[in-house]
Design a protein around this motif. Structure first.
Motif, PDB file in Angstrom:
ATOM      1  N   ASN A  53      49.435  18.471  27.127  1.00 41.90           N
ATOM      2  CA  ASN A  53      48.512  17.509  27.824  1.00 41.90           C
ATOM      3  C   ASN A  53      47.020  17.775  27.277  1.00 41.90           C
ATOM      4  OD1 ASN A  53      50.314  16.436  29.973  1.00 41.90           O
ATOM      5  ND2 ASN A  53      50.892  18.695  30.287  1.00 41.90           N
ATOM      6  N   GLN A  59      46.987  10.459  26.877  1.00 38.74           N
ATOM      7  CA  GLN A  59      47.927  10.529  27.935  1.00 38.74           C
ATOM      8  C   GLN A  59      49.153  10.958  27.207  1.00 38.74           C
ATOM      9  OE1 GLN A  59      47.832  10.115  31.561  1.00 38.74           O
ATOM     10  NE2 GLN A  59      45.697  10.429  31.157  1.00 38.74           N
ATOM     11  N   GLN A  92      46.466  17.221  33.640  1.00 37.05           N
ATOM     12  CA  GLN A  92      45.593  17.034  32.392  1.00 37.05           C
ATOM     13  C   GLN A  92      44.309  18.088  32.658  1.00 37.05           C
ATOM     14  OE1 GLN A  92      43.609  13.160  32.935  1.00 37.05           O
ATOM     15  NE2 GLN A  92      43.707  12.714  30.521  1.00 37.05           N
ATOM     16  N   GLN A 116      41.196   7.259  29.991  1.00 34.75           N
ATOM     17  CA  GLN A 116      42.019   8.151  29.988  1.00 34.75           C
ATOM     18  C   GLN A 116      42.401   9.232  29.034  1.00 34.75           C
ATOM     19  OE1 GLN A 116      43.401   8.745  33.205  1.00 34.75           O
ATOM     20  NE2 GLN A 116      42.272   7.084  33.898  1.00 34.75           N
ATOM     21  N   ASN A 159      53.595  11.397  31.790  1.00 29.81           N
ATOM     22  CA  ASN A 159      53.129  10.231  32.497  1.00 29.81           C
ATOM     23  C   ASN A 159      53.824   8.794  31.935  1.00 29.81           C
ATOM     24  OD1 ASN A 159      51.509  11.635  34.249  1.00 29.81           O
ATOM     25  ND2 ASN A 159      49.780  11.323  32.954  1.00 29.81           N
TER      26      ASN A 159
END
Lengths: 109, 114
Positions: free
Chosen positions: A98, B44, A2, B41, B59
């Protein structure tokens, strides 16, 4: 994988400038920038490709430093409509894209 | 309107249950991406399909699975749901065969697990 964005949040007055940074620990093939307004889907702003090609909206400018694996988004003479969360997305060698955690931008009158 | 359609828009379910989120890409787009967005987050990356084949995995938990059908729509299946799975799930589509085109995002499916 990320990418890391900075700053996390920015507050500007109308007409002021801002820079949002994005960095990756991996070699980059492309960097994408999107803006998301509250309660809406992210919307495309710009793509920067390895080798210097750029595609995007005319009023948005950005840079891509391939060696440093960094990109910066430049928002000049900000308007109220610029408020939102800005995401950078990084493409490496594969197909994954990402995104970072986002930078929240608030432009006040 | 991005041209990407996601259903349902909102979904409330209980822990341990299973749900399916559906995405119809823009007409002609062969690539579909799935993302999970939670407050802390960001966006993602979960998984990407191109013309029915899985191309990239991010992920994505083992409890989650996805597929892209011959008509190019995609489904994200979430099973054995936990409270932490509550999030906004976005689907995005991209045209062309390369990896550099812009993504068009749907409005998202908001999942609440109680």
């Amino acid at each position: 994988q990320q990418p890391v964005q900075s700053p996390q949040a920015v507050i500007l007055r109308e007409g002021e400038d801002a820079v949002i940074n994005c960095s990756s620990s991996k070699a980059l093939y492309s960097v994408h920038w999107y803006r998301q307004k509250h309660g809406e889907a992210p919307v495309f702003l710009m793509i920067l490709l390895k080798g210097g090609e750029q595609k995007g909206h005319e009023k948005i400018s950005a840079s891509f430093n391939e060696k440093k694996q960094q990109s910066s988004l430049y928002l000049t003479a900000s308007q109220l409509s610029y408020s939102g969360t800005y995401f950078c997305g990084t493409g490496n060698s594969g197909y994954a894209l990402n995104f970072g955690k986002g930078t929240s931008l608030l432009v006040t009158p | 309107d991005s041209g990407v359609t996601q259903t349902p828009k909102h979904l409330i379910t209980a822990t341990g249950q299973r749900v399916t989120l559906r995405c119809s890409p823009r007409s002609g787009d062969l690539s579909v991406y799935w993302y999970q967005q939670s407050l802390d987050q960001g966006l993602q990356f979960l998984i990407q399909y191109y013309n029915g084949e899985e191309r990239a995995k991010g992920n994505i938990l083992e409890r989650f699975s996805a597929q892209q059908f011959p008509d190019l729509h995609s489904e994200l299946n979430l099973s054995s749901l936990e409270l932490g799975d509550s999030a906004l799930y976005f689907c995005a589509s991209r045209g062309g065969t390369g990896v550099t085109g812009e993504l068009f995002f749907g409005e998202g499916s908001r999942l609440t697990v109680l």
